[in-house]
Design a protein around this motif. Structure first.
Motif, PDB file in Angstrom:
ATOM      1  N   TYR B  31      87.642  -8.527  22.280  1.00 46.44           N
ATOM      2  CA  TYR B  31      87.098  -9.630  21.509  1.00 46.44           C
ATOM      3  C   TYR B  31      86.436 -10.638  22.448  1.00 46.44           C
ATOM      4  N   PHE B  33      84.413 -14.522  22.245  1.00 43.72           N
ATOM      5  CA  PHE B  33      84.161 -15.703  21.415  1.00 43.72           C
ATOM      6  C   PHE B  33      83.232 -16.658  22.154  1.00 43.72           C
ATOM      7  N   TYR B  35      82.251 -20.729  21.963  1.00 44.74           N
ATOM      8  CA  TYR B  35      82.595 -22.038  21.417  1.00 44.74           C
ATOM      9  C   TYR B  35      81.651 -23.094  21.979  1.00 44.74           C
ATOM     10  N   LEU B  45      83.953 -23.021  16.908  1.00 42.63           N
ATOM     11  CA  LEU B  45      83.642 -21.613  17.093  1.00 42.63           C
ATOM     12  C   LEU B  45      82.224 -21.349  16.598  1.00 42.63           C
ATOM     13  N   TYR B  48      81.949 -14.718  17.055  1.00 38.26           N
ATOM     14  CA  TYR B  48      82.764 -13.843  17.868  1.00 38.26           C
ATOM     15  C   TYR B  48      82.438 -12.377  17.600  1.00 38.26           C
ATOM     16  N   PHE B  91      81.640 -22.722  25.810  1.00 41.58           N
ATOM     17  CA  PHE B  91      82.689 -21.895  26.383  1.00 41.58           C
ATOM     18  C   PHE B  91      82.621 -20.488  25.807  1.00 41.58           C
ATOM     19  N   SER B  95      89.723 -11.928  24.352  1.00 39.79           N
ATOM     20  CA  SER B  95      91.119 -11.560  24.111  1.00 39.79           C
ATOM     21  C   SER B  95      91.217 -10.054  23.925  1.00 39.79           C
ATOM     22  N   GLN B 104      93.547 -16.003  23.477  1.00 43.85           N
ATOM     23  CA  GLN B 104      92.210 -16.095  24.034  1.00 43.85           C
ATOM     24  C   GLN B 104      92.269 -16.751  25.418  1.00 43.85           C
TER      25      GLN B 104
END
Lengths: 111, 115
Positions: B31, B33, B35, B45, B48, B91, B95, B104
């Motif tokens: 995963y 993501f 941000y 968020l 993702y 960011f 994960s 995460q």
């Protein structure tokens, strides 16, 4: 939608205990997390707790979870100046991969 | 073990320019993501991915933003054209497969300033 709230600021003296509080609204939260952010850095995972637990201890850190009141706290024992940072509470809901973060609590440790 | 790596660490550019942010997740993580962090809105968020496929992009502000993950070890977030209100810290996090006990892990972020 889900909401996570934290107080904005906490000031303590070196050697004292710090308690940072967090409340959340999602009753289907499965995991709750505490992250630490130092200036100019990313979020560092400190600890997390599964929603069927009410306490978790990891060295100087103690997490307490009151699922009924949807209240999470992080206690830092013997707080040091190096603990000065912003602390974020986050929750993960069942069936969702993304986290919902609080606005962060700035911890200031005075020598 | 290397963490999540983001580049550049800082980017200053004029409005209207294209901006590309890069992320290398932790090896083996499924995963990824993206941000955005601002004083006003906190951590939001944006999008993702799971196994390189976008799963939820509902947080992407508008069509000026796009994200890709061409392979398991690289992702980009592009803003074209950029605007001053895009200034923020971006960011990337990754994960592993599994439940919430696979938290995460965040990179150090890219601080973006649009003049």
């Amino acid at each position: 939608g889900e909401d996570v709230e934290q107080s904005l600021f906490l000031s303590v003296r070196e050697g004292d205990s710090s308690v940072i509080n967090c409340t959340y609204t999602d009753s289907s939260s499965t995991y709750l997390y505490w992250y630490k952010q130092e200036p100019g850095a990313g979020l560092q995972l400190l600890t997390y707790i599964f929603s069927n637990m009410d306490m978790k201890q990891d060295q100087r850190l103690t997490v307490l979870l009151n699922k009924k009141d949807k209240h999470l706290s992080l206690r830092i024992a013997d707080t040091q100046t190096g603990d000065s940072a912003i602390y974020f509470c986050a929750e993960k809901s069942a069936g969702r991969r993304a986290l919902t973060f609080g606005s962060g609590t700035r911890l200031q440790v005075q020598p | 073990d290397a963490g999540v790596i983001q580049s550049p660490r800082h980017e200053v550019t004029e409005m209207g320019q294209e901006v590309t942010l890069r992320c290398k997740p932790i090896s083996g993580h499924d995963y990824l993501f993206w941000y955005r962090q601002t004083m006003m809105r906190g951590l939001e968020l944006l999008i993702y991915f799971n196994n390189n496929v976008p799963i939820d992009d509902s947080g992407m502000p508008e069509d000026r933003f796009s994200a890709k993950m061409p392979n398991a070890s690289f992702s980009t977030l592009k803003i074209q054209p950029s605007e001053p209100r895009d200034s923020a810290v971006y960011f990337c996090a990754s994960s592993a497969r599994g439940g919430g006990n696979q938290p995460q892990h965040f990179g150090d972020g890219t601080r973006l300033s649009i003049l």
